[in-house]
Motif scaffolding. Structure first.
Motif, PDB file in Angstrom:
ATOM      1  N   SER A  87       0.847  -1.187   0.000  1.00  0.00           N
ATOM      2  CA  SER A  87       0.000   0.000   0.000  1.00  0.00           C
ATOM      3  C   SER A  87       0.888   1.244   0.000  1.00  0.00           C
ATOM      4  O   SER A  87       1.916   1.278   0.689  1.00  0.00           O
ATOM      5  N   GLY A 105      -4.436  -5.179  -4.807  1.00  0.00           N
ATOM      6  CA  GLY A 105      -5.554  -6.026  -4.434  1.00  0.00           C
ATOM      7  C   GLY A 105      -5.293  -7.487  -4.770  1.00  0.00           C
ATOM      8  O   GLY A 105      -4.145  -7.953  -4.774  1.00  0.00           O
ATOM      9  N   GLN A 134      -5.150  -6.693  -9.603  1.00  0.00           N
ATOM     10  CA  GLN A 134      -6.016  -5.551  -9.331  1.00  0.00           C
ATOM     11  C   GLN A 134      -5.305  -4.557  -8.413  1.00  0.00           C
ATOM     12  O   GLN A 134      -4.658  -4.951  -7.440  1.00  0.00           O
ATOM     13  N   ILE A 136      -6.158  -0.874  -6.310  1.00  0.00           N
ATOM     14  CA  ILE A 136      -7.275  -0.066  -5.824  1.00  0.00           C
ATOM     15  C   ILE A 136      -6.762   1.313  -5.434  1.00  0.00           C
ATOM     16  O   ILE A 136      -5.821   1.436  -4.637  1.00  0.00           O
ATOM     17  N   THR A 137      -7.371   2.356  -5.999  1.00  0.00           N
ATOM     18  CA  THR A 137      -6.998   3.739  -5.698  1.00  0.00           C
ATOM     19  C   THR A 137      -8.126   4.423  -4.946  1.00  0.00           C
ATOM     20  O   THR A 137      -9.270   4.448  -5.419  1.00  0.00           O
ATOM     21  N   ASP A 138      -7.823   4.960  -3.766  1.00  0.00           N
ATOM     22  CA  ASP A 138      -8.779   5.736  -2.968  1.00  0.00           C
ATOM     23  C   ASP A 138      -8.283   7.173  -2.856  1.00  0.00           C
ATOM     24  O   ASP A 138      -7.106   7.407  -2.519  1.00  0.00           O
ATOM     25  N   ARG A 151     -13.210   6.029  -5.313  1.00  0.00           N
ATOM     26  CA  ARG A 151     -12.495   4.744  -5.346  1.00  0.00           C
ATOM     27  C   ARG A 151     -12.501   4.213  -6.776  1.00  0.00           C
ATOM     28  O   ARG A 151     -13.539   4.215  -7.436  1.00  0.00           O
ATOM     29  N   GLN A 152     -11.335   3.748  -7.221  1.00  0.00           N
ATOM     30  CA  GLN A 152     -11.212   3.166  -8.552  1.00  0.00           C
ATOM     31  C   GLN A 152     -10.447   1.860  -8.478  1.00  0.00           C
ATOM     32  O   GLN A 152      -9.423   1.763  -7.800  1.00  0.00           O
ATOM     33  N   ARG A 153     -10.961   0.830  -9.175  1.00  0.00           N
ATOM     34  CA  ARG A 153     -10.306  -0.474  -9.254  1.00  0.00           C
ATOM     35  C   ARG A 153      -9.803  -0.681 -10.674  1.00  0.00           C
ATOM     36  O   ARG A 153     -10.582  -0.640 -11.617  1.00  0.00           O
ATOM     37  N   ASP A 154      -8.503  -0.897 -10.812  1.00  0.00           N
ATOM     38  CA  ASP A 154      -7.894  -1.151 -12.118  1.00  0.00           C
ATOM     39  C   ASP A 154      -7.427  -2.596 -12.181  1.00  0.00           C
ATOM     40  O   ASP A 154      -6.721  -3.068 -11.281  1.00  0.00           O
ATOM     41  N   ASN A 155      -7.809  -3.312 -13.245  1.00  0.00           N
ATOM     42  CA  ASN A 155      -7.402  -4.693 -13.464  1.00  0.00           C
ATOM     43  C   ASN A 155      -6.422  -4.756 -14.622  1.00  0.00           C
ATOM     44  O   ASN A 155      -6.740  -4.316 -15.735  1.00  0.00           O
TER      45      ASN A 155
END
Length: 206
Positions: A87, A105, A134, A136-138, A151-155
């Protein structure tokens, strides 16, 4: 979705093939059959883009697979799900008092491996396959007008290469040590991530 379907197919094919192959196993088939294991180890994610950021953490999770042994040669398929403690946090990025966190993630992997017996109870192997990681950006900006919380989740799709050794502790229990490298390529958001991991695991063969 494709990854989940592949893992489901792997489990189903293992269940169908296991009884037939079990009948033909002899005492020299130490690495033949289905296996499940838990793993943990060092995780390092590096961004090769202009951001040039890297972080270390711990990876942890589980692996399932099926191996076929023919003499001193072993080949098989496997699927894996892991998490990570990596993180990165920063503040005052765009406005005073805002907070940004980027966290690694879940990571999915499916692939194959090919190995050779160094001793009757030691397998040396190489592996290759597909990985999907994955991140995760907060982002929180409580002092902006209006206040923001995003919040964004990038795969990221990528490939993985690795090598390791597996050791029979008993007829059913084994331990292993493994290094693997994952590359996810240049992404639309400008990052170019890669991953190095050194893991150990303990599992059962059935």
């Amino acid at each position: 979705m494709r990854t989940k379907l592949f893992i489901a197919a792997l489990i189903a094919s293992s269940a169908v093939a296991a009884p037939a192959l079990a009948q033909s196993q002899g005492p020299d088939q130490a690495f033949n059959g289905s296996h499940a294991e838990i793993i943990a180890g060092w995780d390092h994610v590096n961004d090769k883009s202009s951001y040039d950021a890297s972080r270390d953490g711990v990876t942890f999770g589980g692996n399932i697979g099926y191996d076929i042994q023919r003499g001193s040669t072993v080949f098989g398929v496997e699927g894996e799900v892991t998490g990570s403690s990596i993180s990165d946090r920063s503040s005052n990025v765009l406005t005073q008092g805002d907070r940004l966190r980027v966290k690694a993630g879940r990571d999915l992997y499916v692939g194959g491996r090919l190995g050779f017996l160094a001793t009757p109870r030691t397998l040396i192997y190489a592996k290759a396959g597909y990985t999907n990681a994955q991140f995760i950006t907060d982002y929180d900006s409580p002092n902006s007008t209006p206040a923001l919380s995003l919040r964004q989740r990038d795969n990221y799709d990528g490939w993985r290469l690795g090598a390791g050794a597996e050791f029979k502790l008993t007829d059913a229990v084994f331990a292993k040590a493994e290094y693997r490298y994952s590359n996810y390529g240049s992404q639309a958001n400008g990052v170019d991530p890669e991953r190095h991991q050194i893991i150990t695991g303990i599992g059962v063969r059935f």
